[in-house]
Design a protein around this motif. Structure first.
Motif, mmCIF file in Angstrom:
data_model
loop_
_atom_site.group_PDB
_atom_site.id
_atom_site.type_symbol
_atom_site.label_atom_id
_atom_site.label_comp_id
_atom_site.label_asym_id
_atom_site.label_seq_id
_atom_site.Cartn_x
_atom_site.Cartn_y
_atom_site.Cartn_z
ATOM 1 N N UNK A 152 0.615 7.679 -10.981
ATOM 2 C CA UNK A 152 -0.588 7.387 -10.410
ATOM 3 C C UNK A 152 -0.884 5.645 -10.234
ATOM 4 N N UNK A 153 -0.472 4.928 -11.099
ATOM 5 C CA UNK A 153 -0.579 3.133 -10.577
ATOM 6 C C UNK A 153 0.393 2.576 -9.808
ATOM 7 N N UNK A 154 1.621 3.800 -9.413
ATOM 8 C CA UNK A 154 2.324 3.185 -8.379
ATOM 9 C C UNK A 154 2.313 3.420 -7.523
ATOM 10 N N UNK A 155 1.025 2.401 -6.880
ATOM 11 C CA UNK A 155 0.168 2.543 -5.359
ATOM 12 C C UNK A 155 0.445 1.381 -4.779
ATOM 13 N N UNK A 156 0.734 -0.147 -4.974
ATOM 14 C CA UNK A 156 0.779 -1.520 -4.241
ATOM 15 C C UNK A 156 1.591 -1.731 -4.963
ATOM 16 N N UNK A 157 2.447 -2.753 -3.621
ATOM 17 C CA UNK A 157 2.962 -4.002 -3.781
ATOM 18 C C UNK A 157 3.562 -4.499 -4.779
#
Length: 334
Positions: A152-157
């Motif tokens: 879930x937390x893998x969403x921005x560079x």
């Protein structure tokens, strides 16, 4: 000196594999297409986290052969991580129903927990409690939540990468200072493998990690925390403090969405870090998390590990502060 050459090899393998995975994804049109719930704006190749998986897993038998890792930890982390990565890889390339993914995640977590000898007695406020089978059940749920929240937390560079690197390097410093050198290798190798991928993902994302990589990192981090718990329960609390940004943001957002009656399996863009990225941009938010982890959470984790602070009390205070940040960021609100 040989150890540094080995780490350089792990980094180079991760870097090179990510390069080839990016070319493969471009050739096969395996792209993440932006939509109204995405935090990015241009189509980007996905699946680069496979490089982390391969580099890390290939290193484990080597350090085990050098008597730097026990066979039980090898079997537990290798088996659980590989199974989660395979499920994520299949989901990245197609679709697996949520119930089957969850069944696979619980199976992987149970496997890892078995080889890691379960959950040891928990100590807090001067008391020690052995939770037995109930504690082991909680530990399996914890591992499943860790791998899913990391997804879930893998969403921005760069965010998932910097969280793993800062937590692993921070714990390595704590291990070194306390003389637990036998625990250093797993987090050090994971940080090195993630760094090789991160070159291609930050500050500009040329490839995304994908479910295979993010879920893998989540369950490996959870497993390393349980491994440390058998040495000292204070080390387990230290891991949870260092991973607090991800744990609190994901959990707070989940609870808010539950209260609002939203469908949990539906994609969204309401995490605290996503709200912050809209306001300040990917790069700034990623660096803010790195500074928070190193400048605030690491000193607290170190004081817990040395016994200066009580672990459970420190978790409650730290998570309360992080929850306030999530509240201020309006995490979980559309």
């Amino acid at each position: 000196m040989k150890s540094w050459w080995f780490l350089l090899l792990v980094f180079a393998m991760s870097w090179g594999l990510t390069f080839f995975l990016r070319r493969y994804a471009l050739a096969k049109s395996l792209m993440d297409i932006p939509n109204e719930r995405s935090s990015h704006t241009i189509p980007t190749p996905r699946g680069g986290g496979v490089a982390i998986v391969i580099s890390f897993l290939l290193a484990l038998p080597v350090i085990s052969g050098l008597d730097l890792l026990s066979h039980s930890v090898l079997y537990g982390v290798f088996g659980a991580g590989l199974f989660v990565a395979i499920i994520g890889f299949a989901d990245d390339h197609g679709h697996i129903a949520a119930r089957w993914r969850l069944l696979g995640h619980f199976t992987a977590a149970a496997w890892g927990l078995y080889w890691l000898s379960g959950l040891p007695p928990i100590g807090f406020l001067g008391f020690t409690v052995d939770l037995g089978w109930f504690g082991n059940t909680l530990a399996v749920v914890y591992l499943v939540w860790m791998l899913n929240l990391y997804n879930f937390m893998d969403g921005i560079n760069g965010l998932a990468s910097i969280e793993a690197i800062s937590a692993c390097v921070g714990m390595c410093l704590i291990y070194w200072c306390l003389g637990h050198v036998e625990l250093i290798w797993l987090p050090l190798i994971l940080a090195t493998a993630v760094a090789g991928f991160m070159y291609w993902n930050f500050p500009r994302a040329r490839i995304f990690m994908g479910d295979a990589g993010s879920g893998f990192i989540g369950i490996v981090l959870g497993g390393m925390a349980l491994q440390a718990a058998h040495i000292s329960i204070e080390l387990f609390w230290s891991w949870l403090i260092l991973l607090g940004v991800f744990i609190v943001d994901a959990t707070w957002t989940l609870i808010r969405r539950l209260v609002q009656g939203e469908k949990l399996y539906q994609a969204h863009r309401s995490h605290g870090y996503q709200k912050a990225a809209i306001r300040w941009g990917h790069q700034r938010v990623t660096w803010m998390v790195a500074i928070l982890n190193i400048g605030v959470l690491l000193p607290v984790a170190a004081l817990v590990a040395t016994g200066v602070f009580d672990g459970m009390l420190s978790i409650l205070v730290t998570y309360a502060c992080l929850s306030y940040l999530a509240y201020m960021a309006k995490a979980g609100i559309k």
